[in-house]
Write an enzyme that holds these catalytic residues in place. Structure first.
Site, PDB file in Angstrom:
ATOM      1  N   ASP A 103     -36.894  13.620  -2.846  1.00 15.99           N
ATOM      2  CA  ASP A 103     -37.566  13.752  -4.147  1.00 15.99           C
ATOM      3  C   ASP A 103     -37.847  12.395  -4.780  1.00 15.99           C
ATOM      4  OD1 ASP A 103     -34.958  13.070  -4.679  1.00 15.99           O
ATOM      5  OD2 ASP A 103     -34.763  14.357  -6.435  1.00 15.99           O
TER       6      ASP A 103
ATOM      7  N   ASP B 196     -39.078   9.130  -9.138  1.00 17.82           N
ATOM      8  CA  ASP B 196     -38.056  10.090  -8.723  1.00 17.82           C
ATOM      9  C   ASP B 196     -38.120  11.353  -9.573  1.00 17.82           C
ATOM     10  OD1 ASP B 196     -37.350   8.029  -7.104  1.00 17.82           O
ATOM     11  OD2 ASP B 196     -35.457   7.564  -8.118  1.00 17.82           O
TER      12      ASP B 196
ATOM     13  N   LYS C  48     -22.800  13.799 -13.314  1.00 18.01           N
ATOM     14  CA  LYS C  48     -24.144  13.744 -12.727  1.00 18.01           C
ATOM     15  C   LYS C  48     -24.204  14.360 -11.338  1.00 18.01           C
ATOM     16  CE  LYS C  48     -27.924  10.672 -11.447  1.00 18.01           C
ATOM     17  NZ  LYS C  48     -28.480   9.298 -11.465  1.00 18.01           N
TER      18      LYS C  48
END
Length: 1083
Positions: A1016, A762, A851
C-alpha cells in the site's frame, strides 16, 4: 511438431492462452462485457454439460470474467491495444529463437490477419524476410520494440531486430573458468550470476589453494577464507568416497535413499554447497540456533537448485548440438553435389570447434563425475554382474538429473543430513594462542518442553565473531542465486515462464499446494502478469553516497535503523538447578522460584543476543549485495506473487520491499526534471520519513523548510556534531532525500533539476480503507481518509485516545479486594490483575504503542500477536525510564495482555462497519470449510486464490544424525477448518489491495510513468506524484464500483448449492466518488 512450425495462432493457444481453444485471436481480444470491461470467452475449453457450462460462464462473468479490468473506457482501449502489440511482439520473439526462422515469419505473417495491427506487422515482417534470407545472419536477431505515447509502435522507431545474442549463443561461449569482463554484454554477466556461483567458488578455492602452495605462504588469505579452504579438500574427499561407495554397494541399504542424490553433482560443488549453506544458515541464526532439520533442508534445496540449472543448460546445449548436426548434414549434402572439398574442410573445422566448446561446457550439462566413476568401476570390476550393478546406480542418478519433478522434502533432508555429518567430521578450526583443533560446528539435542527433542547445529563462538569481522565476504557472494538482475527480467507469459534468464522462478509462491497450481493452469493470468512485468521492468541503481554512510555505520559500530549494535547484551551465568525431585514451578517458592526466574532471565537475554546476531547477518548481506551491484547503471527485480495475488520481488536480501536500509541505498536509475511541484513533494516526503505525517501537506513542507540547517548539516557531514538525520524514523531514506533536496536547491533551477529519488504515497491504514469501501462505511471511511477533509484524519490517534481514557479510568479505580486471600475467585483475580496492569501502563501509552495492533487488526492479528506487538513498545518505554525489565517480566507480560484486550475492544467499537463485513466473510468461510473444502475465490484481477491450510500430518525420516519429524502438506489431507475461517477475511482483503496496486501500475505504465510499490505504498518520481495520486484514486473507485461481495456470494452459491449463505451486511452511506477528492487518501 515444434513451436516454431505451428504458427502464431496455435502457438498462442498452446503457450500464451492455455485456457480455451479460440476460433480466432481477434475474437478472444474483442469481445468485452459492457459492465466491467472483462474479457468474455465464448468457446469453452472442453465439452461440458449444459448445466456446467452455464455455471462456469456465470461464475466467470459475475466473479471477474477471467479478465477483470474495470478501467474507464479510455484506459481499457489503450490497454487492449498494448496487449495486441505485446502478445504479437513476444510471440515473434519466442519464434525467432527457433531454427526455422524464415518459415516462422511466413506463418506469423499469415496469422496476423486476426490482429488489428495487421498492416504494420505485415509490412515489417515482409521487410525482415527480404533482409534475412541468410539464416546465419538471422540467428543473430532478436525482437525489440518501441512504443509511442498511444501504446503503439513509434513511426520513427518501429519494431526492429537488434543484433543481440540468443540464449544458445550465450551458452556456447559461456566459460565457467573465466569471469566476464566489466565491459562484457550485460546478458553474459547476468548468465554468469545465475549459472556460475558454485562453479566459480570451486575455481576460486582451488586457485587460492594452488597459489598458497606455490608461495608456501597462507598469511595473505584471511582467517575465514583459510578455514573454509581447510574444510574444502577433506570434505570433497569424503564426498568422493561416499559416491564411490554407493556405486560399489559398500554401504548399507540406507545409502540407496541418499546415494543417487549425492551423485547428481560433482564432489567439488557438493563440498562448496554444504560448507557455505551450513555456515550462512548458522550465521543467520546467530551461530547458536540452527536446527538440523532446517539446515539439512536448505542444503538439499541448494543441491536441487544447482541440478535444475545444470539440467536447463544441458537441454539448451542439446538443442545446439541438434542444430549444428542439422546444419552439418545440409552442408555435407551440398558438398556431395558440388564436389566442394574446401567447404567440407570448413564444416569439419567448425564441427571440431563446437565439440571443443561442448567438452569445455560438459561441467554444466553432463554428469562427468558419474562417467568417471562408471569407467573406473568397470575397470575394477569387469564382470557382467558388476557392470549391471554399476549401470543401475548410474541410471538412478541420471534419472534425477533428467527429471523435472521436484525432490521430496524427505529426500532433501536426508541428503542434507549426510552432507552435514561429513562437514561435522572435517570442519575444524584453530585460533592463535589456543592449542589443538576445535570443532567448527557441534551437534547437540535439546529438549523443547517435556516430550520434544530437537537437534541443533551450533557454530564455534570465536569462529562466529571472526565471520562478523570478515563481514561474511568469504561466503555470502555465492550462497544466494536469486539476486537482482542486470538485464530486464523475462516477461511473465505463463505460470512457469518468466523472471530470470535461466533460473527457475515460480510465478506464484504456492508452497507446494497442488490445488493452487492446478487452478493457475486453468486461469487467465494476463492482467496480473502484465502488472508484474510493469514492476519488474523498472530500472534501479545503487545510491553510493547512502551506501558509503551505511557501511561506515557498520564499520564504526553505530547502531542505526537496520544496522544493529555490534555488542551483545551481557549474559548472566547459567543458573544451577537446585537439588531435589520434581518441582511444580507454578507453586514453587524459595530456591526453586529464584532458579526459575534466573533461568527465564538467562534465556531472554540469550535470545536477544541471538536476535542481534541474526540482524547483523541480515544487515551484512544487504550491504554486501549493494556493493556487488553498485557499479551497474541499472539493476532490476523480477516479481512473483503469493496465493492471494500480492506482489513481491524475488531477491531475498536487497530489494525495494526491504527495510529502511534497502530503500535508502536504492534509487531509480532514470532521472526526471522536478517540474513546478517536484521539490514540494520531496519536502513532504522528508517530513513523512521524519514521522511528521499527520499534519497537512503544507505543514509538512514547512517542517522541512524549518529544518534546512539540519538538512545541510546531514549532507555536508553526516557524522559531524549535528546528527539530526539519525533521529528520524527512517534515517537512511531521509538522508537520501536530504541530498536530493540540497542538490535541487543548489542547482539554481530546481524545476529542471534531474531527480531519481523515489517519492512515496502511503495508504492510511489501508486494510480499513478497503473494508470501509466494501461496506460503504462512512464513519470508518472518514477515520481512514476516504472522505474529503482539509486535514488528515489519524485512525491510530483516535484509537490511542480511547485506550488512554479507558486505562486511566481503570488505574484510578480503587479495587477493594484483599489480594492475600487464598479463596479469590476468578473474577476477583482478573479485577486485581487489570488494576495492576492499568497502574503500570498508565502514562506510557502513545500512538506507537497501538499503531501496529490497529494496522494488523483487519489482517487477522490474534490476541497473542497483539500482546507481543504492544509488549515491545512498553518494554522500550520502561527501559528508558530506568526499570529493569528482566526483573519485571511477569508484570509486563500481564500488563501487555490487558492493553491488547483494551485496544481490540476499542477497535471493535469504533469500526462496526468493518467488523460486520469481517464477520460476514468469516461466516461464509465457516460454512464452506464445513463441507471439507478449502475456501477459494478469484481476485478482481483474475488470480485464483485457494487457501492452503490443511491438517498437518507428521512423518519420520531417518537420517545419519537423527530421526527427523517432517510435516506432510499434500492436498489429500483434511483442511484446517479453524485456520480456513480465521485467515479468510484478511486474505480476501489482501487480494483486493494487490488488485488495486497492480491496476494502478498498469495505468501508470500506459501513461509512460515509472511506478513501483510495496503493497500500500506507491512510488514514482517527484514530478509525477500528483498524476499518480489521481490514477490510484480512479483505480480504487473503479475497483469498488463493482459488486465485489455480490459476485463473491453468487459464485459460492453456484459452487455450493446446498449451503444457504447469509445475506450481505447492510451497506452504509459512503460516496465512493468522494475518494477522488480526498487529499489524504494516500499521503
Amino acid at each position: 511438431m515444434k513451436p516454431a512450425q505451428i504458427g502464431v495462432r496455435k502457438y498462442l493457444e498452446k503457450r500464451c492462452l492455455p485456457n480455451y481453444n479460440h476460433h480466432s485471436i481477434a475474437q478472444h481480444y474483442s469481445v468485452l462485457t459492457p459492465r466491467c470491461c472483462s474479457y468474455q470467452h465464448t468457446t469453452p475449453r472442453r465439452t461440458t454439460s449444459t448445466r456446467t457450462t452455464k455455471r462456469r460462464n456465470l461464475v466467470l462473468t459475475a466473479n471477474s470474467g477471467r479478465r477483470p479490468l474495470h478501467y474507464s473506457p479510455h484506459i481499457t482501449s489503450n490497454l487492449i491495444r498494448n496487449r495486441y502489440w505485446s502478445n504479437a511482439a513476444s510471440t515473434a520473439s519466442d519464434l525467432m529463437d527457433h531454427e526455422n526462422r524464415t518459415d516462422d515469419l511466413i506463418n506469423l505473417q499469415d496469422d496476423l490477419a486476426s490482429f488489428s495491427i495487421r498492416t504494420q506487422m505485415k509490412d515489417l515482417i515482409e521487410e525482415e524476410i527480404r533482409g534475412h534470407e541468410n539464416l546465419d545472419s538471422w540467428n543473430e536477431s532478436r525482437v525489440s520494440r518501441s512504443l509511442n505515447d498511444e501504446g503503439m509502435p513509434s513511426s520513427s522507431n518501429p519494431m526492429r531486430l537488434s543484433a543481440k545474442k540468443s540464449m544458445t549463443e550465450l551458452l556456447s561461449t559461456f566459460d565457467p573458468d573465466k569471469k566476464p569482463e566489466k565491459d562484457a554484454p550485460l546478458e553474459e554477466i547476468q548468465l554468469w550470476f545465475e549459472c556460475s556461483s558454485q562453479q566459480e567458488t570451486v575455481r576460486k578455492f582451488e586457485e587460492m589453494l594452488e597459489n598458497a602452495r606455490e608461495r608456501q605462504d597462507y598469511t595473505s588469505i584471511s582467517f575465514v577464507q583459510r578455514q573454509l579452504l581447510e574444510w574444502y579438500q577433506p570434505l570433497r574427499e569424503k564426498i568422493v568416497e561416499e559416491q564411490k561407495a554407493y556405486f560399489e554397494k559398500q554401504k548399507n541399504k540406507g545409502a540407496n535413499k541418499y546415494g543417487p542424490f549425492l551423485c547428481t553433482l560433482q564432489p567439488e560443488k557438493l563440498a562448496i554447497i554444504a560448507s557455505h549453506e551450513a555456515t550462512m544458515y548458522a550465521l543467520k541464526m546467530g551461530g547458536n540456533g540452527a536446527t538440523l532439520m532446517k539446515m539439512a533442508l536448505l542444503i538439499g534445496d541448494a543441491v536441487e537448485a544447482e541440478v535444475n540449472v545444470q539440467r536447463l543448460l544441458r537441454q539448451r546445449m542439446r538443442r545446439k548440438e541438434e542444430k549444428s548436426a542439422s546444419l552439418s548434414g545440409e552442408e555435407d549434402a551440398a558438398d556431395e553435389q558440388d564436389g566442394n572439398e574446401l567447404k567440407e574442410t570448413k564444416v569439419d573445422s567448425e564441427q571440431d570447434e563446437i565439440k571443443q566448446k561442448d567438452q569445455k561446457l560438459s561441467w554444466m550439462y553432463g554428469p562427468s563425475h558419474l562417467q568417471r566413476f562408471v569407467e573406473e568401476m568397470n575397470r575394477l570390476d569387469p564382470t557382467r554382474k558388476g557392470k549391471i550393478r554399476i549401470a543401475r546406480a548410474n541410471r538412478r542418478a541420471m534419472q534425477l538429473l533428467e527429471s523435472a519433478e521436484p525432490w521430496t522434502t524427505g529426500d532433501k533432508v536426508i541428503l542434507g543430513a549426510v552432507l552435514i555429518q561429513m562437514l561435522l567430521d572435517v570442519a575444524k578450526v584453530s585460533f592463535p594462542g589456543q592449542r589443538g583443533l576445535k570443532p567448527a560446528f557441534e551437534y547437540e539435542k535439546i529438549w523443547m518442553g517435556d516430550k520434544k527433542l530437537v537437534g541443533y547445529i551450533t557454530m564455534n563462538d570465536n569462529l562466529y565473531k571472526r565471520f562478523v569481522e570478515d563481514k561474511f565476504s568469504s561466503v555470502d557472494a555465492f550462497t544466494t542465486r536469486h539476486k537482482p538482475m542486470v538485464v530486464p527480467p523475462r516477461e511473465w507469459v505463463g505460470p512457469n515462464e518468466g523472471g530470470y534468464m535461466l533460473l527457475q522462478t515460480e510465478f506464484m509462491r504456492a508452497h507446494g499446494c497442488q490445488v493452487q497450481k492446478s487452478a493457475l493452469e486453468e486461469a487467465d493470468l494476463r492482467t496480473v502478469m502484465d502488472g508484474l512485468n510493469v514492476l519488474g521492468k523498472v530500472p534501479w541503481a545503487i545510491n553510493k553516497k547512502i551506501l558509503n554512510v551505511a557501511q561506515r555505520c557498520w564499520d564504526e559500530g553505530i547502531a542505526l535503523g537496520d544496522i544493529p549494535s555490534r555488542t551483545d547484551f551481557e549474559l548472566p551465568p547459567m543458573p544451577i538447578r537446585p537439588e531435589g525431585g520434581h518441582i511444580d514451578y507454578v507453586s514453587a517458592d524459595g530456591d526453586f522460584r529464584r532458579y526459575r526466574d534466573a533461568l527465564s532471565k538467562y534465556r531472554r537475554i540469550h535470545q536477544r543476543n541471538m536476535d542481534l546476531r541474526s540482524l547483523r547477518c541480515s544487515a551484512l548481506l544487504k550491504l554486501n549485495q549493494a556493493h556487488q551491484f553498485k557499479d551497474f547503471e541499472k539493476i532490476y527485480f523480477p516479481y512473483n506473487v503469493d496465493f492471494r495475488g500480492r506482489a513481491y520481488p524475488v531477491p531475498p536480501h536487497l530489494s525495494n520491499i526491504g527495510s529502511d536500509l534497502c530503500r535508502g541505498v536504492l534509487t531509480f536509475a532514470e532521472s526526471k526534471p522536478l517540474g513546478p511541484k517536484g521539490l514540494y513533494w520531496m519536502k513532504v516526503h522528508l517530513a513523512n520519513l521524519a514521522g511528521n505525517d499527520k499534519i497537512t501537506f503544507d505543514q509538512r513542507a514547512e517542517f522541512t523548510e524549518n529544518n534546512m540547517d539540519n538538512i545541510r548539516a546531514a549532507v555536508e557531514d553526516p557524522f559531524g556534531e549535528n546528527r539530526w538525520w539519525m533521529t528520524l524514523d527512517d534515517p537512511f531514506q531521509a538522508l537520501a532525500t536530504c541530498h536530493e533536496i540540497v542538490n535541487a536547491i543548489d542547482s539554481g533551477d530546481p524545476e529542471n533539476y534531474e531527480s531519481s529519488l523515489p517519492v512515496h504515497m502511503d495508504g492510511s491504514c489501508n486494510g480499513l480503507q478497503h473494508y470501509a469501501a466494501l461496506g460503504r462505511d462512512r464513519v470508518g471511511g472518514k477515520a481512514v481518509n476516504l472522505c474529503a477533509y482539509d486535514v488528515p484524519q489519524d485512525v491510530y490517534s483516535g484509537v490511542m485516545r480511547e485506550v488512554i481514557k479507558r486505562v486511566a479510568e481503570e488505574a484510578e479505580r480503587i479495587v477493594d479486594i484483599d489480594a492475600t486471600r487464598d479463596d479469590l475467585t476468578k473474577v476477583e483475580r482478573e479485577a486485581l490483575a487489570n488494576n495492576r496492569a492499568a497502574k503500570l501502563t498508565n502514562g506510557l501509552i502513545d500512538r506507537g504503542v497501538v499503531k501496529r495492533t490497529v494496522m494488523t487488526s483487519v489482517y487477522g492479528v490474534t490476541y497473542i500477536g497483539a500482546k507481543k506487538q504492544i509488549q515491545e513498545k512498553i518494554e522500550e518505554k520502561l527501559e528508558a525510564k530506568g526499570y529493569d525489565i528482566d526483573e519485571m517480566d511477569n508484570e509486563i507480560y500481564a500488563a501487555c495482555g490487558y492493553l491488547a484486550r483494551v485496544t481490540m475492544d476499542v477497535m471493535g467499537d469504533l469500526f462496526t462497519g468493518a467488523r460486520q463485513t469481517m464477520n460476514w466473510l468469516a461466516t461464509c468461510a465457516r460454512l464452506i470449510s464445513s463441507q471439507g473444502t478449502p475456501v477459494a475465490w478469484i481476485s478482481p484481477i483474475g488470480v485464483p486464490a485457494v487457501q492452503p491450510y490443511r491438517q498437518k500430518q507428521p512423518y519420520t525420516v531417518v537420517t545419519l544424525l537423527q530421526t527427523v519429524v517432517l510435516i506432510n502438506n499434500n492436498a489429500n489431507l483434511p483442511i484446517h477448518k479453524q485456520r480456513q475461517v480465521s485467515a479468510f477475511p484478511p486474505n480476501y482483503v489482501h487480494s483486493l489491495d494487490s488488485s488495486h496496486m497492480l491496476l494502478t501500475g498498469l495505468e501508470m505504465d500506459r501513461r509512460g510513468l515509472t511506478f513501483s510499490a510495496v503493497h500500500d505504498s506507491f512510488w514514482t518520481h517527484a514530478c509525477d506524484i500528483e498524476e499518480m495520486n489521481g490514477v490510484l484514486r480512479e483505480c480504487f473507485v473503479d475497483l469498488y464500483s463493482r459488486p465485489l461481495l455480490e459476485d463473491l456470494k453468487q459464485t459460492w452459491e453456484l459452487q455450493y448449492p446446498a449451503i444457504e449463505f447469509p445475506d450481505l451486511p447492510e451497506r452504509g452511506q459512503l460516496d465512493l466518488n468522494e475518494v477522488k477528492r480526498a487529499p489524504y487518501f494516500f499521503q
